[in-house]
Design an enzyme around this catalytic site. Structure first.
Site, short mmCIF file in Angstrom:
data_model
loop_
_atom_site.label_atom_id
_atom_site.label_comp_id
_atom_site.label_asym_id
_atom_site.label_seq_id
_atom_site.Cartn_x
_atom_site.Cartn_y
_atom_site.Cartn_z
CD GLU A 228 -2.73 -1.38 0.38
OE1 GLU A 228 -3.18 -0.38 -0.20
OE2 GLU A 228 -3.04 -2.53 0.10
CB CYS A 262 -1.68 7.38 1.35
SG CYS A 262 -3.11 6.60 2.08
P1 NAD Z 1 8.41 4.72 4.45
O1 NAD Z 1 8.31 3.97 3.19
O2 NAD Z 1 9.56 5.62 4.63
O3 NAD Z 1 8.48 3.69 5.68
C1 NAD Z 1 7.49 2.70 5.89
C2 NAD Z 1 8.11 1.56 6.69
O4 NAD Z 1 9.09 0.89 5.91
C3 NAD Z 1 8.82 2.04 7.96
O5 NAD Z 1 8.56 1.09 8.96
C4 NAD Z 1 10.28 2.05 7.53
O6 NAD Z 1 11.18 1.87 8.60
C5 NAD Z 1 10.34 0.87 6.59
N1 NAD Z 1 11.40 0.95 5.58
C6 NAD Z 1 11.93 2.06 5.02
N2 NAD Z 1 12.83 1.72 4.06
C7 NAD Z 1 12.86 0.36 4.03
C8 NAD Z 1 13.57 -0.61 3.24
N3 NAD Z 1 14.43 -0.24 2.29
N4 NAD Z 1 13.33 -1.92 3.46
C9 NAD Z 1 12.43 -2.32 4.38
N5 NAD Z 1 11.75 -1.44 5.17
C10 NAD Z 1 11.95 -0.14 4.99
O7 NAD Z 1 7.04 5.48 4.66
P2 NAD Z 1 6.68 6.60 5.75
O8 NAD Z 1 7.45 7.82 5.41
O9 NAD Z 1 6.80 6.03 7.11
O10 NAD Z 1 5.15 6.82 5.51
C11 NAD Z 1 4.63 7.76 4.61
C12 NAD Z 1 4.32 7.10 3.29
O11 NAD Z 1 3.35 6.07 3.48
C13 NAD Z 1 3.70 8.04 2.27
O12 NAD Z 1 4.27 7.78 1.03
C14 NAD Z 1 2.24 7.66 2.27
O13 NAD Z 1 1.57 7.95 1.08
C15 NAD Z 1 2.33 6.19 2.51
N6 NAD Z 1 1.08 5.69 3.06
C16 NAD Z 1 0.32 4.85 2.28
C17 NAD Z 1 -0.90 4.41 2.75
C18 NAD Z 1 -1.76 3.47 1.96
O14 NAD Z 1 -2.58 2.77 2.56
N7 NAD Z 1 -1.66 3.43 0.65
C19 NAD Z 1 -1.35 4.82 4.00
C20 NAD Z 1 -0.54 5.66 4.76
C21 NAD Z 1 0.67 6.08 4.27
#
Ligand code: NAD
Length: 476
Positions: A228, A262
């Site tokens: 997501e 998001c």
């Molecule tokens: P992010 O991708 O930076 O991090 C999400 C998770 O992934 C965190 O737990 C992080 O530690 C982990 N992570 C980061 N890099 C990684 C890697 N290379 N390998 C494995 N794990 C890794 O996202 P964020 O900044 O925490 O959240 C904001 C983002 O989430 C925005 O892009 C937003 O649109 C999206 N979001 C999507 C939804 C949806 O349902 N579509 C809902 C809420 C937020």
């Protein structure tokens, strides 16, 4: 193992301190606990998750307090997040029955077939910071009902909320090893997602991380991967007599949660002849928004963004849009130096060449002016993402045209781009996901179907293609 500290964005105060986790040890615990959980009856698993909902409901204020302080979102909004956590349980029980219940299938005469679903095993869950309880819970509850064990890594920016969520599962009698929490940043996330003993990964976060995970899982088609991700969501405003309501819907879509949703509207696409009226109304409303700390009085509309780095990046993005031809309508400002509060930014990018198709995750709205409805739809689809899209105003016929041609998983009319119901499927196309929608459809990726033909006795015959049986010579 290193130290992990969570700070309150609104005040800078330390909220939580802990150590990064041993991923191997936590996955091993979940793996050892999984068979018993999978073998428990569905009614027992349902009873435990209902117990979780009751605990969280009873503790709503305490949980909302931690979420509000850790994310900076207003207390009223944190309360709605906790309510979503509670409501997720009944919705997921219904969804499990609806999407993955046991069914008898009609077989050939005299045969019986059954369709049942089995859990995958140990599922890793990676959560984002903007809804640190509701979004991981949206994967975890359906996965638990289906009989999976969980290793959950909250965002490194919201470990306190993640830990609290997991504590509630345990307090409700879900065995401690059935839901494990691992703390840490991207490196811990990488170690967890690459762990050989997980059977799948349920991810909510940015497209950048999701793409990296998709690449990593490319040679593991045997593992379930649900992504997501983000959006670059359009909101079109077309002919309407009620400019004020249209502007309110735009402001709600773009700036609720300080734009950290998001589904937030990032691009306002507006018809030429209502441009001046609408944009001045949007600006007027945005000017009146109260931006403050979670417990501020009067209650704020929105809080800070998550930290100073994100705040600085957003301001830089605004300046970059300006330097490439964007015309500022409302500048982004930092009202309290050193704290990541941001006033909403609005910029007209109509004349800008090569607009970047990226998700700017904060209170920043870009405006594009168009002359005809076809151009508005083309502009709405002018993105690699495809999460949500709204049309405000227009006729029923125009909405039909918009709906038919929009490339997004959520397409609304006279409603904001955000605020989707948990009782509906939730997901997008393009870079917004990998066609495994969550919320109501999360049940689908938490279990796999098994079809069985079942007969109580092995009774069989071959009707065609057989020689006649040799008959034994009759003794004289
Ligand atoms: P992010 O991708 O930076 O991090 C999400 C998770 O992934 C965190 O737990 C992080 O530690 C982990 N992570 C980061 N890099 C990684 C890697 N290379 N390998 C494995 N794990 C890794 O996202 P964020 O900044 O925490 O959240 C904001 C983002 O989430 C925005 O892009 C937003 O649109 C999206 N979001 C999507 C939804 C949806 O349902 N579509 C809902 C809420 C937020």
């Amino acid at each position: 193992m290193s130290e992990l500290i969570s700070f309150e964005p609104a005040t800078g105060a330390e909220l939580w301190r802990g150590r990064t986790s041993d991923v191997d040890a936590e996955v091993a615990k979940a793996r050892s606990a999984w068979p018993n959980w999978a073998a428990a009856s569905l009614s027992e698993r349902i009873e435990r998750v209902r117990g979780f909902a009751n605990r969280v409901r009873a503790d709503l204020e305490k949980f909302a307090d931690v979420i509000a302080r850790e994310t900076g979102k207003p207390l009223w909004e944190a309360r709605t997040e906790v309510e979503s956590v509670v409501n997720k349980v009944d919705i997921s029980i219904r969804a499990y029955a609806d999407r993955t219940a046991q069914r008898r299938l009609d077989g050939k005469a005299g045969t019986r077939s059954a369709l049942r679903h089995k859990p995958h095993g140990v599922l890793a869950v990676l959560g984002p910071y903007n809804f640190p309880a509701h979004l991981p819970n949206g994967h975890i509850i359906p996965a638990l009902i289906a009989g999976n064990a969980i290793v959950f890594k909250p965002s490194e920016k919201t470990p306190a909320s993640g830990q609290m969520l997991v504590d509630y599962y345990h307090k409700a009698g879900i065995p401690e090893n059935v839901v494990r929490v691992v703390h840490g940043g991207p490196d811990t996330g990488k170690a967890l997602s690459a762990h050989p003993d997980i059977d799948g990964l349920l991810f909510t976060g940015s497209a950048q991380t999701g793409i990296a995970l998709n690449r990593q899982f490319a040679h593991r088609p045997d593992k379930i991967l649900a992504l997501e991700m983000g959006g670059n969501n359009p909101i079109i405003v077309w002919d309407t007599r009620d400019i004020h309501s249209a502007a309110v819907l735009v402001v709600q879509s773009a700036f609720l949660s300080a734009g950290q949703r998001c589904t937030a509207a990032r691009r306002l696409i507006v018809k030429d002849d209502i441009y001046d009226l609408l944009v001045s109304e949007v600006k007027k409303i945005a000017d009146r928004l109260i931006i403050g700390e979670p417990y501020g009085e009067p209650p704020p509309f929105m809080g800070p963004v998550i930290d100073n780095d994100v705040c600085d990046n957003l301001i830089e993005s605004f300046l970059a849009l300006m330097s490439r031809g964007g015309r500022p309508i409302k500048h982004m400002q930092v009202p309290i130096q050193g704290r990541p509060f941001l006033t909403p930014g609005i910029i007209d990018v109509t004349d800008m060449q090569d607009r970047p198709d990226i998700e700017l995750f904060g209170p920043l709205l870009q405006i594009i002016r168009v002359a005809d409805f076809g151009a508005a739809i083309a502009e709405a689809n002018n993105t690699r993402f495809g999460l949500s899209a709204s049309l405000i105003g227009g006729t029923a016929q125009q909405y039909d045209e918009f709906w038919a041609n929009s490339r997004a998983g959520i397409v609304n009319w006279n409603a904001p781009t955000n605020g989707a119901s948990s009782a509906a499927p939730f997901g997008g196309i393009g870079l917004s996901g990998n066609h495994r929608p969550s919320a109501y459809y999360a049940a689908d990726y938490c279990a796999y179907p098994v079809v069985s033909s079942e007969n109580e006795v092995p009774k069989a015959m071959i009707g065609i293609g057989m020689k006649d049986e040799e008959t034994a010579p009759v003794a004289e």
